[in-house]
Design a protein around this motif. Structure first.
Motif, PDB file in Angstrom:
ATOM      1  N   HIS A  88       4.298  -0.749   4.412  1.00 25.73           N
ATOM      2  CA  HIS A  88       5.430  -0.928   3.482  1.00 25.73           C
ATOM      3  C   HIS A  88       5.811  -2.434   3.214  1.00 25.73           C
ATOM      4  N   PHE A  89       4.765  -3.089   3.615  1.00 23.74           N
ATOM      5  CA  PHE A  89       4.675  -4.737   3.428  1.00 23.74           C
ATOM      6  C   PHE A  89       4.039  -5.159   2.357  1.00 23.74           C
ATOM      7  N   ILE A  90       4.407  -6.622   1.852  1.00 24.74           N
ATOM      8  CA  ILE A  90       3.139  -7.038   0.887  1.00 24.74           C
ATOM      9  C   ILE A  90       1.789  -7.560   1.549  1.00 24.74           C
ATOM     10  N   LYS A  91       0.776  -7.147   1.031  1.00 26.23           N
ATOM     11  CA  LYS A  91      -0.368  -7.665   1.422  1.00 26.23           C
ATOM     12  C   LYS A  91      -1.067  -8.358   0.402  1.00 26.23           C
ATOM     13  N   MET A  92      -1.588  -9.480   0.954  1.00 28.71           N
ATOM     14  CA  MET A  92      -2.332 -10.441  -0.252  1.00 28.71           C
ATOM     15  C   MET A  92      -3.172 -11.358   0.440  1.00 28.71           C
ATOM     16  N   ASN A  93      -4.502 -11.340  -0.457  1.00 35.33           N
ATOM     17  CA  ASN A  93      -5.638 -12.140  -0.090  1.00 35.33           C
ATOM     18  C   ASN A  93      -5.266 -13.473  -1.002  1.00 35.33           C
ATOM     19  N   PRO A 136       0.740  -1.312  -0.051  1.00 34.00           N
ATOM     20  CA  PRO A 136      -0.044   0.141   0.047  1.00 34.00           C
ATOM     21  C   PRO A 136       0.719   1.399   0.062  1.00 34.00           C
ATOM     22  N   ALA A 137       1.798   1.385   0.885  1.00 33.25           N
ATOM     23  CA  ALA A 137       2.534   2.630   0.973  1.00 33.25           C
ATOM     24  C   ALA A 137       3.970   2.710   0.242  1.00 33.25           C
ATOM     25  N   GLY A 138       4.213   3.832   0.107  1.00 32.58           N
ATOM     26  CA  GLY A 138       5.482   4.231  -0.201  1.00 32.58           C
ATOM     27  C   GLY A 138       5.899   4.808  -1.707  1.00 32.58           C
ATOM     28  N   GLY A 139       4.566   4.833  -2.352  1.00 35.01           N
ATOM     29  CA  GLY A 139       4.574   5.417  -3.549  1.00 35.01           C
ATOM     30  C   GLY A 139       3.642   6.941  -3.426  1.00 35.01           C
ATOM     31  N   GLU A 195       3.340   7.425  10.376  1.00 28.42           N
ATOM     32  CA  GLU A 195       2.007   6.538  10.440  1.00 28.42           C
ATOM     33  C   GLU A 195       1.891   5.439   9.387  1.00 28.42           C
ATOM     34  N   THR A 196       2.532   5.398   8.337  1.00 27.75           N
ATOM     35  CA  THR A 196       2.418   4.269   7.393  1.00 27.75           C
ATOM     36  C   THR A 196       3.333   3.346   8.069  1.00 27.75           C
ATOM     37  N   VAL A 197       4.708   3.752   8.513  1.00 27.05           N
ATOM     38  CA  VAL A 197       5.524   2.737   8.900  1.00 27.05           C
ATOM     39  C   VAL A 197       5.133   2.013  10.312  1.00 27.05           C
ATOM     40  N   LYS A 198       4.332   2.810  11.168  1.00 23.82           N
ATOM     41  CA  LYS A 198       3.903   2.094  12.093  1.00 23.82           C
ATOM     42  C   LYS A 198       2.426   1.314  11.812  1.00 23.82           C
TER      43      LYS A 198
END
Ligand code: UT7
Length: 327
Positions: free
Chosen positions: A210-215, A192-195, A203-206
């Motif tokens: 900044h990690f892969i999210k997958m369903n 989600p974040a970093g772009g 906030e985004t780090v907390k």
């Protein structure tokens, strides 16, 4: 005039992370990981090892394997979702490290299908007459964007790089490539974040964005239908029967996806290459690493028909059929 794959190469980190190691990190078991994914170990880059390190090593091997020098390369394309930096591109780092001069070099983002997307671009460049020889690399250090507290994803991924040199030839090597995407399903596998949509902040780090999210379940469902469908399509368009395929190298996402795709295509299980047990899912790097391994083991002979297929974030999916010709 045709396009052949003249050389292959791969590079993997030395550090091995086992399922037993993961049992100590999250609530998981070797039994769950093995039965649900087929993975036993994966290679993990050290903190001081960026993607370019493995990309450069794989590129050197592929260029040498092609009997060429870096100066013979006209364009470099790197497929990755874990570049060294947002910019400059990892391709520019590779080309300057190898002393390739001022040739065009750029990254592409197509997640696990990235290597086949790069192959499609390189093949078109060469066929158009624009360039004679292209270096394509699939590289990932997914460990750097993996949430090591999320058991749904952290057991799956690994790091590494694979490379291929494509060049113009009198012979026809690349018999067909098909690539597709469906951006409506982007949020089923993403970071989600970093772009520019959600720049890095406290906030985004907390919030671990900044990690892969997958369903996983949804991705799985689409992978097992889209991969065989596009593989069948590329074979049909090239006028090649499944029976003529010598080796099928699918993207290594999950052993159950690999087996299901092979079965749906009607390919003998012994012709379906798998190394997921040792390397996990290395995204854009998985096909060229597996291809290099199969080649190094002497499993590929002149004129063999090789089928490649991938599925990943985007969604993106792709397939290629290649006649192995080195001359
Ligand atoms: O590279 C291209 C893109 N990626 C893929 O193609 C991956 C596609 N998806 C998959 O490979 C599979 O969906 C996974 C391996 C990610 C998951 O396997 P699954 O059989 O679809 O499992 P699930 O997500 O349905 O989860 C089953 C259960 C859940 O528990 P509940 O809700 O049934 O109580 C999970 O919480 O397994 C649980 N679980 C785990 N248990 C132990 C999930 N991860 C783990 C884990 N260890 N690491």
């Amino acid at each position: 005039m045709g396009v052949i794959v003249a050389g292959l190469g791969a590079s993997l980190p030395e550090k091995v992370l086992t399922n037993q190691d993961l049992e100590k990190m999250v609530d998981t078991s070797d039994e769950w990981i093995t039965t649900r994914t087929g993975i036993k170990t994966r290679r993990i880059a050290r903190e001081d090892e960026p993607s370019s390190k493995f990309a450069i090593e794989a590129a050197k091997i592929a260029i040498e394997n092609a009997g060429m020098k870096p100066a013979d390369i006209d364009v470099v394309i790197v497929a990755t979702v874990t570049p060294d930096m947002m910019f400059p591109s990892t391709a520019c780092i590779v080309s300057s490290s190898l002393g390739m001069g001022e040739i065009p070099a750029f990254d592409i983002s197509a997640a696990c299908s990235g290597f086949l997307y790069a192959m499609n671009i390189a093949d078109s460049f060469i066929r158009s007459g624009k360039y004679n020889t292209a270096l394509i690399i699939g590289v990932e250090t997914l460990s750097k964007i993996t949430d090591w507290e999320d058991r749904n994803t952290c057991v799956l991924f690994g790091d590494g790089a694979g490379a291929a040199v494509l060049t113009r030839s009198d012979e026809e090597g690349i018999l067909g490539i098909e690539v597709r995407s469906d951006g409506t399903k982007g949020d089923l596998l993403y970071m989600p974040a970093g772009g520019s949509r959600m720049p890095a902040s406290m906030e985004t780090v907390k919030n671990r964005l900044h990690f892969i999210k997958m369903n996983g379940r949804e991705v799985f469902k689409h992978a097992v239908t889209k991969m065989p469908a596009i593989a069948k399509e590329v074979l049909d368009k090239a006028g090649i029967s499944v029976k003529d395929v010598s080796l099928f190298i699918p993207h290594q996402a999950n052993q159950r996806i690999t087996v299901s795709t092979g079965e749906r295509l009607g390919i003998d299980p012994e012709k379906v290459y798998s190394n997921i047990e040792r390397f996990g899912n290395t995204s854009a790097a998985s096909i060229p690493i597996a291809w290099w391994e199969a080649y190094s083991k002497g499993m590929i002979k002149e004129n063999d028909i090789i089928l490649l297929a991938a599925f990943g974030g985007g969604f993106t999916w792709a397939a290629a059929v290649v006649k192995w010709r080195r001359k």
